[in-house]
Design an enzyme around this catalytic site. Sequence first.
Site, short mmCIF file in Angstrom:
data_model
loop_
_atom_site.label_atom_id
_atom_site.label_comp_id
_atom_site.label_asym_id
_atom_site.label_seq_id
_atom_site.Cartn_x
_atom_site.Cartn_y
_atom_site.Cartn_z
N ASP A 73 0.90 -1.14 0.00
CA ASP A 73 0.00 0.00 0.00
C ASP A 73 0.94 1.20 0.00
O ASP A 73 1.61 1.47 1.01
CB ASP A 73 -0.86 0.02 1.27
CG ASP A 73 -1.86 1.16 1.24
OD1 ASP A 73 -1.47 2.27 0.86
OD2 ASP A 73 -3.03 0.94 1.57
N HIS A 74 1.05 1.88 -1.13
CA HIS A 74 2.14 2.86 -1.22
C HIS A 74 1.99 4.01 -0.22
O HIS A 74 2.95 4.69 0.09
CB HIS A 74 2.33 3.36 -2.65
CG HIS A 74 1.36 4.41 -3.10
ND1 HIS A 74 0.11 4.12 -3.56
CD2 HIS A 74 1.47 5.75 -3.15
CE1 HIS A 74 -0.50 5.24 -3.87
NE2 HIS A 74 0.28 6.26 -3.64
N HIS A 107 -5.70 2.96 1.16
CA HIS A 107 -4.96 4.14 1.64
C HIS A 107 -5.64 4.84 2.82
O HIS A 107 -5.02 5.12 3.83
CB HIS A 107 -4.77 5.14 0.50
CG HIS A 107 -4.21 4.55 -0.75
ND1 HIS A 107 -3.30 3.53 -0.73
CD2 HIS A 107 -4.42 4.82 -2.06
CE1 HIS A 107 -2.97 3.20 -1.97
NE2 HIS A 107 -3.65 3.97 -2.80
C1 BG6 Z 1 -3.49 4.81 -6.32
C2 BG6 Z 1 -4.86 4.87 -6.97
O1 BG6 Z 1 -3.41 3.71 -5.46
O2 BG6 Z 1 -3.28 6.00 -5.57
C3 BG6 Z 1 -4.96 6.09 -7.86
O3 BG6 Z 1 -5.06 3.70 -7.74
C4 BG6 Z 1 -4.59 7.35 -7.09
O4 BG6 Z 1 -6.25 6.21 -8.43
C5 BG6 Z 1 -3.27 7.18 -6.35
O5 BG6 Z 1 -4.51 8.43 -8.02
C6 BG6 Z 1 -3.03 8.34 -5.42
O6 BG6 Z 1 -1.74 8.27 -4.91
P1 BG6 Z 1 -0.97 9.57 -4.45
O7 BG6 Z 1 0.31 9.06 -3.90
O8 BG6 Z 1 -0.79 10.43 -5.67
O9 BG6 Z 1 -1.85 10.25 -3.44
#
Ligand code: BG6
Length: 488
Positions: free
Chosen positions: A185-186, A248
């Site tokens: 989960d980044h 997230h």
């Molecule tokens: C991803 C989603 O996991 O997270 C995307 O699939 C989203 O739809 C993105 O745009 C958002 O990540 P960040 O790091 O730009 O907030």
Amino acid sequence: MSSICESSSIVIFGASGDLTWRKLIPALYNNFKKGRLSTCANIVGFARREYSDDAFRTRLREGAAKFSPETFDVAVWEKFAVNIHYFQGDLDTAEDFPKLETFLRGLENAPANRLYYLATAPEYYAPIARHLGAAGMSRDEDVSSGLRQRRIIIEKPFGHDLASAQELNRAVHTTFDEKQIYRIDHYLGKETAQNILFFRFANTIFEPVWNRRYVSNIQISVSETVDVGNRAGYYDTAGVVRDMFQNHLFQLLSLVAMEPPASFSADAIRNEKVKVFDSIRPIALADTVRAQYDGYRATPNIAPDSQTPTYAALKLFVDNWRWKGVPFYLRSGKALQRKASEIIIEFQRPPHMMFHLPEGNDFTPNILSLCIQPDEGIHLRFEAKVPDSDQEMRSVDMDFHYRDSFVGKSIPEAYERLLLEALKGDASLFTRSDGIESSWRVIDPILQGWIEQNTPALVTYQRGTSGPTEADALLARAGHQWRLGCVE
Ligand code: BG6
């Protein structure tokens, strides 16, 4: 950390895709540049397309230069790139996996640790795990000089609902033990998300007020300016709740709401997260908002009558001793006015207000804002007496900005940290099978309710706004409002 030459291989399945050249290779390159990646770690791309090693390296080099321009250095890249190789194979073809094994053994100068990265479409996750198992590539290897580990990183989405997440867990568990599995989960790789636990548990002054006695409500917002872009095919089957909330937003929620873990170990932290999810009271449909931006249905590959929400807001309660009765408001959407991820802790009003507020002046409670991105930092808003006034007050801010306090220390991309942790074998920043299932258990009834009961109705919002007014009404019902604590 110094560079070491420890034989290891990182195998990326789906190596010709976007994730590899945008995120994974720049992250590995930056770790290499910082001396955190073994100088003889092999990086092997596995995909169907035909590439020579050189052509593959050239494409990846373009990606590193484009997506990591501040750190890209040709001389460093050349050293890094010698260890990049390409293996042409088909994910559906079991026979390609023993061939990959032979290929890897040819590259590895000694028994090696392996990290398999599934950067493919989700339908391949279970088959890849199965093929790796059948080819004898999934088990740790006991060699006289020590254990050679096999780890697998699985990208999101992990399941489409509770049943599919359980099925995927079962499928992967037939060949890999839970301790070998790293579900990405980044958001957990973001410095500011990691800092939540440091902020809460490395300081003494915040934790005593971090509970129902002092907190009025908590707001977690992840708003994006981008629309679905060219991801329509995926997005229309997912929608904002699967795409952003189950993973997230819920991870941020768990970091803010969890009890102090017994230690900073992966399992101690993940045990506390699961308890948070398991304490969430079933969410009433009346406490949800679902919306779609105007024009979404006109996007190529989106069904003209699509009911997929691109925005959602939820009110939920964590039923435990710490949080009983404190509303948590979560919202996220695309095509909005601002790109910002932030957590707002709104404190209760003082029990007795002895100051006289001039007519029409509203009192602002203390607000603590954890600014995840883009202007990373933490702000505390409190009341101060306006100089040379009788009893007039105004809200003022005490701000911490990463860019000012950590000059010369840039904030690394989430994938850089995540890949490093997986290579080290620390799963703290990854989701465990029970955590994934617990979060789906909360989400599933909302998604089902929206379809089966068509409640609340899907509403439309205009692009470039802060979202539908229904989301404001959701808070107003309890006398609350969305706060913008990270905006200067
Ligand atoms: C991803 C989603 O996991 O997270 C995307 O699939 C989203 O739809 C993105 O745009 C958002 O990540 P960040 O790091 O730009 O907030």
